[in-house]
Design a protein around this motif. Structure first.
Motif, PDB file in Angstrom:
ATOM      1  N   GLU A 232       0.839  -1.197   0.000  1.00 54.97           N
ATOM      2  CA  GLU A 232       0.000   0.000   0.000  1.00 54.97           C
ATOM      3  C   GLU A 232       0.877   1.251   0.000  1.00 54.97           C
ATOM      4  OE1 GLU A 232      -3.128   2.385   2.964  1.00 54.97           O
ATOM      5  OE2 GLU A 232      -2.141   0.548   3.625  1.00 54.97           O
ATOM      6  N   ARG A 233       1.966   1.200   0.759  1.00 55.16           N
ATOM      7  CA  ARG A 233       2.873   2.342   0.831  1.00 55.16           C
ATOM      8  C   ARG A 233       3.511   2.621  -0.531  1.00 55.16           C
ATOM      9  NH1 ARG A 233       8.101   2.428   3.299  1.00 55.16           N
ATOM     10  NH2 ARG A 233       8.680   4.510   4.024  1.00 55.16           N
ATOM     11  N   ARG A 234       3.940   1.570  -1.217  1.00 54.70           N
ATOM     12  CA  ARG A 234       4.520   1.766  -2.556  1.00 54.70           C
ATOM     13  C   ARG A 234       3.495   2.375  -3.497  1.00 54.70           C
ATOM     14  NH1 ARG A 234       6.733  -3.380  -1.657  1.00 54.70           N
ATOM     15  NH2 ARG A 234       5.144  -4.348  -2.983  1.00 54.70           N
ATOM     16  N   ASP A 235       2.276   1.860  -3.459  1.00 53.78           N
ATOM     17  CA  ASP A 235       1.235   2.360  -4.358  1.00 53.78           C
ATOM     18  C   ASP A 235       0.906   3.817  -4.051  1.00 53.78           C
ATOM     19  OD1 ASP A 235       1.140  -0.107  -5.548  1.00 53.78           O
ATOM     20  OD2 ASP A 235      -0.682  -0.766  -4.504  1.00 53.78           O
ATOM     21  N   ARG A 236       0.833   4.150  -2.760  1.00 53.64           N
ATOM     22  CA  ARG A 236       0.542   5.530  -2.385  1.00 53.64           C
ATOM     23  C   ARG A 236       1.651   6.471  -2.851  1.00 53.64           C
ATOM     24  NH1 ARG A 236      -0.565   6.916   3.472  1.00 53.64           N
ATOM     25  NH2 ARG A 236      -1.216   8.881   2.515  1.00 53.64           N
ATOM     26  N   LEU A 237       2.911   6.032  -2.728  1.00 53.08           N
ATOM     27  CA  LEU A 237       4.033   6.866  -3.155  1.00 53.08           C
ATOM     28  C   LEU A 237       3.985   7.119  -4.650  1.00 53.08           C
ATOM     29  CD1 LEU A 237       6.691   8.348  -2.632  1.00 53.08           C
ATOM     30  CD2 LEU A 237       7.872   6.163  -2.922  1.00 53.08           C
ATOM     31  N   VAL A 238       3.788   6.079  -5.432  1.00 50.74           N
ATOM     32  CA  VAL A 238       3.729   6.250  -6.884  1.00 50.74           C
ATOM     33  C   VAL A 238       2.546   7.127  -7.268  1.00 50.74           C
ATOM     34  CG1 VAL A 238       3.402   5.066  -9.090  1.00 50.74           C
ATOM     35  CG2 VAL A 238       4.939   4.104  -7.369  1.00 50.74           C
ATOM     36  N   GLY A 239       1.396   6.931  -6.612  1.00 43.53           N
ATOM     37  CA  GLY A 239       0.228   7.765  -6.902  1.00 43.53           C
ATOM     38  C   GLY A 239       0.475   9.225  -6.573  1.00 43.53           C
ATOM     39  N   LEU A 240       1.130   9.470  -5.437  1.00 50.86           N
ATOM     40  CA  LEU A 240       1.444  10.845  -5.045  1.00 50.86           C
ATOM     41  C   LEU A 240       2.402  11.495  -6.034  1.00 50.86           C
ATOM     42  CD1 LEU A 240       1.531  13.211  -2.985  1.00 50.86           C
ATOM     43  CD2 LEU A 240       3.418  11.993  -1.868  1.00 50.86           C
ATOM     44  N   LEU A 241       3.483  10.814  -6.372  1.00 54.29           N
ATOM     45  CA  LEU A 241       4.463  11.397  -7.285  1.00 54.29           C
ATOM     46  C   LEU A 241       3.857  11.622  -8.666  1.00 54.29           C
ATOM     47  CD1 LEU A 241       7.687   9.391  -6.316  1.00 54.29           C
ATOM     48  CD2 LEU A 241       6.927  11.620  -5.477  1.00 54.29           C
ATOM     49  N   THR A 242       2.971  10.748  -9.089  1.00 63.76           N
ATOM     50  CA  THR A 242       2.288  10.930 -10.371  1.00 63.76           C
ATOM     51  C   THR A 242       1.409  12.178 -10.336  1.00 63.76           C
ATOM     52  OG1 THR A 242       2.306   8.547 -10.779  1.00 63.76           O
ATOM     53  CG2 THR A 242       0.701   9.848 -12.017  1.00 63.76           C
ATOM     54  N   ALA A 243       0.697  12.377  -9.224  1.00 62.60           N
ATOM     55  CA  ALA A 243      -0.134  13.580  -9.081  1.00 62.60           C
ATOM     56  C   ALA A 243       0.735  14.830  -9.037  1.00 62.60           C
ATOM     57  CB  ALA A 243      -0.979  13.475  -7.816  1.00 62.60           C
ATOM     58  N   MET A 244       1.896  14.754  -8.422  1.00 62.00           N
ATOM     59  CA  MET A 244       2.813  15.891  -8.398  1.00 62.00           C
ATOM     60  C   MET A 244       3.270  16.237  -9.811  1.00 62.00           C
ATOM     61  SD  MET A 244       5.204  15.102  -5.063  1.00 62.00           S
ATOM     62  CE  MET A 244       4.695  15.586  -3.408  1.00 62.00           C
TER      63      MET A 244
ATOM     64  N   VAL B 226      10.324   0.450  -6.135  1.00 61.04           N
ATOM     65  CA  VAL B 226       9.534   1.154  -7.150  1.00 61.04           C
ATOM     66  C   VAL B 226      10.251   1.108  -8.497  1.00 61.04           C
ATOM     67  CG1 VAL B 226       8.619   3.382  -7.859  1.00 61.04           C
ATOM     68  CG2 VAL B 226       8.386   2.648  -5.474  1.00 61.04           C
ATOM     69  N   GLU B 227      11.568   1.369  -8.488  1.00 60.79           N
ATOM     70  CA  GLU B 227      12.308   1.388  -9.748  1.00 60.79           C
ATOM     71  C   GLU B 227      12.483  -0.010 -10.336  1.00 60.79           C
ATOM     72  OE1 GLU B 227      14.749   5.472 -10.097  1.00 60.79           O
ATOM     73  OE2 GLU B 227      15.880   3.819  -9.193  1.00 60.79           O
ATOM     74  N   ALA B 228      12.395  -1.031  -9.516  1.00 61.01           N
ATOM     75  CA  ALA B 228      12.460  -2.394 -10.044  1.00 61.01           C
ATOM     76  C   ALA B 228      11.240  -2.704 -10.904  1.00 61.01           C
ATOM     77  CB  ALA B 228      12.568  -3.401  -8.900  1.00 61.01           C
ATOM     78  N   ALA B 229      10.133  -2.024 -10.604  1.00 62.34           N
ATOM     79  CA  ALA B 229       8.895  -2.256 -11.349  1.00 62.34           C
ATOM     80  C   ALA B 229       8.669  -1.239 -12.465  1.00 62.34           C
ATOM     81  CB  ALA B 229       7.710  -2.220 -10.390  1.00 62.34           C
TER      82      ALA B 229
END
Length: 527
Positions: free
Chosen positions: A203-215, A240-243
């Motif tokens: 969940e933390r990884r998904d939230r981080l990617v979602g936040l950075l995408t919104a930024m 994150v970068e592995a994916a």
């Protein structure tokens, strides 16, 4: 090398370039994450290869990629957990929000709570208990340096009275020694961490990617991340970068807290080598004080509540020694300093390092500073890092907690962005998310039109504001030779707006549609 192999990966045409100054060019070529050529649309036809992606910007203004020079996108995932209380304006509104707040593992979590909600009353758990039905609650105030815990939460954490800390921090207690629930500064709030509901790693990884995408959708291509605490952040970013790829370029500064040993300082030096494709550790973050509203900003004279005369480091000389240790190792520092005494001590420390080249040092926040300190920033080569959206937490009539604590004279010196620029300082701009919203356009707009207690002060020009998130942000990170400009050999971090943010009125910039965002040569957002 054949022409096909040398061809750009990406070509942008039909653009109005701001480099950040005006440019006659209308096209940019990008290969392997770097800008390789500038020219016009005729040149662009010759650059193209069979695999080149061509993007017609339709006359949009293309600027260097915007960098938020002070943000917390990783730690902020915890700071922004639960119910958003930022729209609450009074105690009744707070109680209503808590009655209907979603619960996580039985807890009520909240963030963004404004000090002004309490109407001048001392922050106390008794003001919210009846709305909680005995549920444990942990509510972070907007400043990120204080929180309100309910009685059930205090009991769960075993907090039943005052404690001593090695850094400036306090479990606020009443006259009988009973905790009021007000936890002031990091060490006191950290006592709650073991009992708070944990986030699932996925969940933390998904939230981080979602936040950075919104930024990225607001024009951001990078952020200076002012923390590295609490979790294996390098491991998270590597996962994150592995994916795939990070939507933003991140430069992270781990914290150095009071009591740091020589071995711990050396470990901070060793951390500087850790990096991924779009992230790296660079610099170290210090705290010289806390916040005005919490009574922990370090001031030359006490605030109007008789507080604010102590530094975050109980021995300020130990802070200076730690900075010198890192400086000798070639590591730059960023120091949170809000009050005038805190700013002065940081500048004194940098001055004690002696003249000459070396790593760059910067001061974060600088909410009130007297005239005598302004010229010291350019003279010492210290970067001022400020967050214009913070001005919205104050009021033009000075009835807010920040202004009332400081008094008229110091409140008159609110957020002197333009004065620092006019004095010749380099000024990097950011949001301090989640303290303020991450929208880069809001940073640009409030830099030009400050709000609240700073509303009467002159704002930056549109070009100055853009420089604060491009060239000056790059210089703050010691990356001015590779970032912050649209120039061959520089990183292909680019932002395209449908209007020119250097000439548009601030209110239009705040809502300006973003046409395209490119980080490391990869399109991370397009409208």
């Amino acid at each position: 090398m054949s022409a096909a192999h040398a061809a750009p990966d990406l070509v942008l045409v039909n653009a109005r370039l701001r480099t950040p100054g005006p440019s006659r060019h209308t096209a940019v070529a990008v290969r392997e994450g770097l800008i390789t050529a500038l020219g016009d649309d005729t040149d662009a036809r010759a650059w193209r290869g069979p695999r080149t992606e061509l993007v017609d910007l339709g006359g949009a203004t293309l600027t260097p990629g915007l960098t938020d020079a002070h943000s917390h996108p990783v730690w902020g995932l915890e700071m922004s957990a639960g119910t958003d209380l930022s729209a609450v304006t009074d105690l009744e509104g707070l109680r209503a929000a808590l009655r209907t707040a979603a619960r996580r593992s039985g807890w009520v979590l909240g963030h963004g709570l404004d000090h002004n909600v309490f109407g001048g009353r001392p922050i106390h758990r008794e003001l919210i208990e009846e709305a909680l039905d005995d549920a444990p609650a942990f509510l972070r105030l907007y400043d990120g340096h204080s929180a309100l815990a309910s009685g059930a939460a205090l009991r769960a954490a075993g907090i039943d009275g005052p404690r001593a800390f090695t850094q400036r921090s306090e479990i606020v207690c009443d006259a009988g020694g009973r905790p009021t629930g007000h936890l002031n500064e990091h060490a006191a709030m950290d006592l709650m961490t073991p009992v708070l509901p944990a986030q699932d790693p996925a969940e933390r990884r998904d939230r981080l990617v979602g936040l950075l995408t919104a930024m990225a959708a607001t024009g951001l291509t990078g952020a200076h991340v002012m923390d590295l605490g609490g979790h294996d952040v390098p491991g998270l970013l590597a996962a994150v970068e592995a994916a795939g790829d990070l939507p933003l370029r991140l430069r992270l500064a781990p914290w150095c807290m009071p009591g740091a040993t020589t071995e711990e300082l050396d470990e901070l030096v060793r951390l500087q080598d850790r990096a991924g494709r779009l992230w790296r550790i660079g610099g170290v973050k210090f705290f010289m004080d806390g916040t005005v509203e919490g009574g922990t900003a370090w001031l030359e004279h006490a605030d109007c509540h008789g507080q604010g005369t102590d530094a975050f480091w109980p021995d300020p000389a130990a802070y200076s020694a730690a900075v010198r240790h890192l400086h000798r190792a070639g590591v730059g520092t960023a120091t949170h300093a809000i009050g005038d005494a805190a700013v002065r001590h940081v500048l004194d420390t940098v001055e004690s390092l002696g003249a000459g080249t070396g790593p760059r040092h910067r001061v974060e926040h600088i909410e009130t500073v007297p005239d005598a300190q302004l010229a010291r920033f350019p003279a010492l080569g210290v970067v001022a890092s400020m967050q214009p959206p913070h001005t919205a937490y104050t009021r033009a009539d000075r009835t807010d907690e920040w202004s009332k604590r400081l008094g008229e004279e110091r409140a008159d010196r609110a957020w002197r962005c333009r004065d620092l620029r006019d004095a010749g300082a380099h000024l990097a701009l950011g949001s301090d998310w989640p303290i303020a919203h991450y929208d880069a356009r809001q940073v640009l707009a409030t830099a030009q039109a400050p709000r609240g207690a700073a509303a009467a002060r002159p704002g930056l020009t549109g070009l100055m504001a853009l420089e604060g998130m491009t060239t000056h942000a790059a210089l703050a990170a010691g990356e001015e030779t590779v970032a912050g400009r649209i120039a061959p050999g520089h990183r292909a971090d680019l932002t395209a707006f449908t209007l020119d943010p250097t000439t548009a009125p601030a209110d239009e910039t705040a809502q300006a549609p973003v046409r395209l965002t490119v980080a490391g040569g990869r399109i991370t957002f397009r409208s």
